[in-house]
Design an enzyme around this catalytic site. Structure first.
Site, PDB file in Angstrom:
ATOM      1  N   TYR A   1       0.856  -1.195   0.000  1.00 18.55           N
ATOM      2  CA  TYR A   1       0.000   0.000   0.000  1.00 18.55           C
ATOM      3  C   TYR A   1       0.888   1.240   0.000  1.00 18.55           C
ATOM      4  O   TYR A   1       2.001   1.215   0.545  1.00 18.55           O
ATOM      5  CB  TYR A   1      -0.940  -0.014   1.216  1.00 18.55           C
ATOM      6  CG  TYR A   1      -1.887   1.164   1.220  1.00 18.55           C
ATOM      7  CD1 TYR A   1      -2.757   1.375   0.148  1.00 18.55           C
ATOM      8  CD2 TYR A   1      -1.900   2.074   2.272  1.00 18.55           C
ATOM      9  CE1 TYR A   1      -3.607   2.465   0.127  1.00 18.55           C
ATOM     10  CE2 TYR A   1      -2.751   3.176   2.258  1.00 18.55           C
ATOM     11  CZ  TYR A   1      -3.596   3.365   1.175  1.00 18.55           C
ATOM     12  OH  TYR A   1      -4.436   4.450   1.142  1.00 18.55           O
TER      13      TYR A   1
ATOM     14  N   TYR B   1      -2.585   4.555   9.146  1.00 14.68           N
ATOM     15  CA  TYR B   1      -2.043   3.254   8.719  1.00 14.68           C
ATOM     16  C   TYR B   1      -1.079   2.670   9.750  1.00 14.68           C
ATOM     17  O   TYR B   1      -0.690   1.512   9.676  1.00 14.68           O
ATOM     18  CB  TYR B   1      -1.378   3.384   7.349  1.00 14.68           C
ATOM     19  CG  TYR B   1      -1.429   2.116   6.519  1.00 14.68           C
ATOM     20  CD1 TYR B   1      -2.646   1.577   6.105  1.00 14.68           C
ATOM     21  CD2 TYR B   1      -0.265   1.454   6.152  1.00 14.68           C
ATOM     22  CE1 TYR B   1      -2.695   0.416   5.354  1.00 14.68           C
ATOM     23  CE2 TYR B   1      -0.307   0.294   5.394  1.00 14.68           C
ATOM     24  CZ  TYR B   1      -1.526  -0.213   5.000  1.00 14.68           C
ATOM     25  OH  TYR B   1      -1.566  -1.361   4.254  1.00 14.68           O
TER      26      TYR B   1
HETATM   27  P1  NAI Z   1      -7.815 -10.166   3.978  1.00 16.21           P
HETATM   28  O1  NAI Z   1      -8.090  -9.841   5.430  1.00 16.21           O
HETATM   29  O2  NAI Z   1      -8.877 -10.854   3.237  1.00 16.21           O
HETATM   30  O3  NAI Z   1      -6.435 -10.983   3.866  1.00 16.21           O
HETATM   31  C1  NAI Z   1      -5.391 -10.928   4.808  1.00 16.21           C
HETATM   32  C2  NAI Z   1      -4.978 -12.361   5.062  1.00 16.21           C
HETATM   33  O4  NAI Z   1      -3.813 -12.475   5.880  1.00 16.21           O
HETATM   34  C3  NAI Z   1      -6.084 -13.180   5.771  1.00 16.21           C
HETATM   35  O5  NAI Z   1      -6.480 -14.257   4.965  1.00 16.21           O
HETATM   36  C4  NAI Z   1      -5.409 -13.645   7.050  1.00 16.21           C
HETATM   37  O6  NAI Z   1      -5.900 -14.887   7.530  1.00 16.21           O
HETATM   38  C5  NAI Z   1      -3.952 -13.726   6.561  1.00 16.21           C
HETATM   39  N1  NAI Z   1      -3.007 -13.842   7.669  1.00 16.21           N
HETATM   40  C6  NAI Z   1      -2.930 -13.060   8.790  1.00 16.21           C
HETATM   41  N2  NAI Z   1      -1.961 -13.533   9.597  1.00 16.21           N
HETATM   42  C7  NAI Z   1      -1.406 -14.631   8.977  1.00 16.21           C
HETATM   43  C8  NAI Z   1      -0.374 -15.534   9.314  1.00 16.21           C
HETATM   44  N3  NAI Z   1       0.317 -15.430  10.463  1.00 16.21           N
HETATM   45  N4  NAI Z   1      -0.077 -16.540   8.446  1.00 16.21           N
HETATM   46  C9  NAI Z   1      -0.751 -16.684   7.284  1.00 16.21           C
HETATM   47  N5  NAI Z   1      -1.743 -15.831   6.906  1.00 16.21           N
HETATM   48  C10 NAI Z   1      -2.076 -14.823   7.749  1.00 16.21           C
HETATM   49  O7  NAI Z   1      -7.490  -8.745   3.302  1.00 16.21           O
HETATM   50  P2  NAI Z   1      -6.836  -8.332   1.906  1.00 16.21           P
HETATM   51  O8  NAI Z   1      -7.150  -6.899   1.761  1.00 16.21           O
HETATM   52  O9  NAI Z   1      -7.232  -9.285   0.851  1.00 16.21           O
HETATM   53  O10 NAI Z   1      -5.270  -8.411   2.205  1.00 16.21           O
HETATM   54  C11 NAI Z   1      -4.349  -9.040   1.367  1.00 16.21           C
HETATM   55  C12 NAI Z   1      -3.091  -8.189   1.248  1.00 16.21           C
HETATM   56  O11 NAI Z   1      -3.394  -6.994   0.517  1.00 16.21           O
HETATM   57  C13 NAI Z   1      -2.478  -7.732   2.580  1.00 16.21           C
HETATM   58  O12 NAI Z   1      -1.072  -7.773   2.479  1.00 16.21           O
HETATM   59  C14 NAI Z   1      -2.956  -6.298   2.668  1.00 16.21           C
HETATM   60  O13 NAI Z   1      -2.147  -5.506   3.517  1.00 16.21           O
HETATM   61  C15 NAI Z   1      -2.833  -5.904   1.208  1.00 16.21           C
HETATM   62  N6  NAI Z   1      -3.499  -4.666   0.821  1.00 16.21           N
HETATM   63  C16 NAI Z   1      -4.814  -4.483   1.147  1.00 16.21           C
HETATM   64  C17 NAI Z   1      -5.437  -3.292   0.847  1.00 16.21           C
HETATM   65  C18 NAI Z   1      -6.847  -3.049   1.280  1.00 16.21           C
HETATM   66  O14 NAI Z   1      -7.273  -1.888   1.331  1.00 16.21           O
HETATM   67  N7  NAI Z   1      -7.614  -4.096   1.570  1.00 16.21           N
HETATM   68  C19 NAI Z   1      -4.732  -2.194   0.139  1.00 16.21           C
HETATM   69  C20 NAI Z   1      -3.374  -2.515  -0.212  1.00 16.21           C
HETATM   70  C21 NAI Z   1      -2.787  -3.708   0.138  1.00 16.21           C
END
Ligand code: NAI
Length: 271
Positions: free
Chosen positions: A150, A160
């Site tokens: 991000y 953030y």
């Molecule tokens: P999400 O909440 O659906 O996915 C995050 C995932 O990380 C979850 O499935 C969670 O179970 C997993 N996770 C957390 N701790 C973990 C661990 N110890 N081991 C394995 N998995 C673990 O949300 P999203 O948005 O799909 O996030 C995916 C990526 O995209 C993240 O890196 C997030 O920071 C990034 N991102 C998200 C944005 C947003 O606004 N949603 C914007 C820019 C980047």
């Protein structure tokens, strides 16, 4: 419309928690484009059960792994290799979590144990996934490894919190490991810097709705939705992007290079 961009390719997709997850949409698109992959998430995320439905739709299995545990990653790769019948062509790191954000600690009042956790889960796990891959020699030549970032890695977004440093670290790891893996095995490593997206991780950030709308008003194309991010990821896993590596690629509807938009000016007209 199937174009089989990923036909014959095998890989690992982390981070599909529910149908809003960027990783969830990526899995569906990767399947549509002919890829074979294993899904994985932290053991605690398994309890929600939704990922099993996705596995059914994608005709695959789920192997639980905590991405901060080297042992879990080793086990994940070994089992996935056996299930998929060979080494991997792609890995998606779609993992982020900050206990400080989740528990509402301000940037001037951080819990440092949690800071370590934020970095470990959201950034160092990316290094771990690549180091284990290298040691097990589990990637095929011209493979593609991606993390999700991000713009708070480059600019201040006060809400953030410690995730800003986590993302800066993630992007730096992509550059450093991208160099190393490129030399070693022609594997490319990049991050995609995505628009604010309505997912569990996204909406957990304080003031999400306001900055989602602000970002939408600033971007000439509007915020990039999760579905479009999944398409970009698929393209980055395909052979069409073989020479792209060590980059942080903005997928944000033009937000990152817009100084100000007419929409925003309009809102400040009479102030
Ligand atoms: P999400 O909440 O659906 O996915 C995050 C995932 O990380 C979850 O499935 C969670 O179970 C997993 N996770 C957390 N701790 C973990 C661990 N110890 N081991 C394995 N998995 C673990 O949300 P999203 O948005 O799909 O996030 C995916 C990526 O995209 C993240 O890196 C997030 O920071 C990034 N991102 C998200 C944005 C947003 O606004 N949603 C914007 C820019 C980047």
């Amino acid at each position: 419309m199937s174009e089989n961009l990923l036909r014959g390719k095998r890989g690992i997709i982390t981070g599909a928690l529910d149908e809003n997850s960027i990783a969830w949409k990526t899995a569906l698109k990767a399947k549509e484009q002919g890829a074979k992959f294993v899904l994985t998430n932290a053991p605690i995320a398994m309890r929600m059960g939704a990922i099993q439905d996705l596995a059914k739709q994608c005709d695959t299995i789920v192997i639980p792994a905590d991405a901060t545990s080297v042992e879990d990653i080793e086990k994940l790769y070994a089992e996935a290799k056996e299930y998929l019948g060979g080494n991997f062509d792609f890995i998606l790191h779609s993992i982020g979590m900050s206990p400080n954000v989740r528990k509402g600690r301000e940037y001037g009042d951080l819990n440092y144990d949690w800071v370590h956790k934020s970095y470990d889960i959201s950034a160092i796990s990316f290094h771990k996934m690549m180091q284990v891959a290298e040691k097990m020699d589990i990637m095929n030549e011209w493979g593609s490894i991606l993390g999700l970032s991000y713009i708070a890695a480059q600019r201040v977004y006060p809400f953030y919190n410690d995730m800003a440093e986590a993302k800066a670290l993630l992007e730096s790891i992509a550059r450093s490991y991208g160099y190393r893996y490129g030399k070693l095995k022609k594997v490319r490593v990049n991050t995609i810097s995505q628009s604010p997206t309505k997912t569990t991780a996204g909406t957990g950030i304080g003031g999400f709705d306001s900055f989602f709308n602000f970002s939408d008003s600033m971007s000439p194309l509007g915020n990039a939705p999760a579905d479009a991010c999944a398409s970009y990821i698929v393209m980055m896993f395909s052979d069409l992007t073989r020479y792209v590596t060590m980059q942080n690629l903005f997928h944000d509807g033009g937000y990152s290079f817009t100084g100000i938009s007419e929409d925003i000016i309009e809102q400040f007209k009479d102030k």
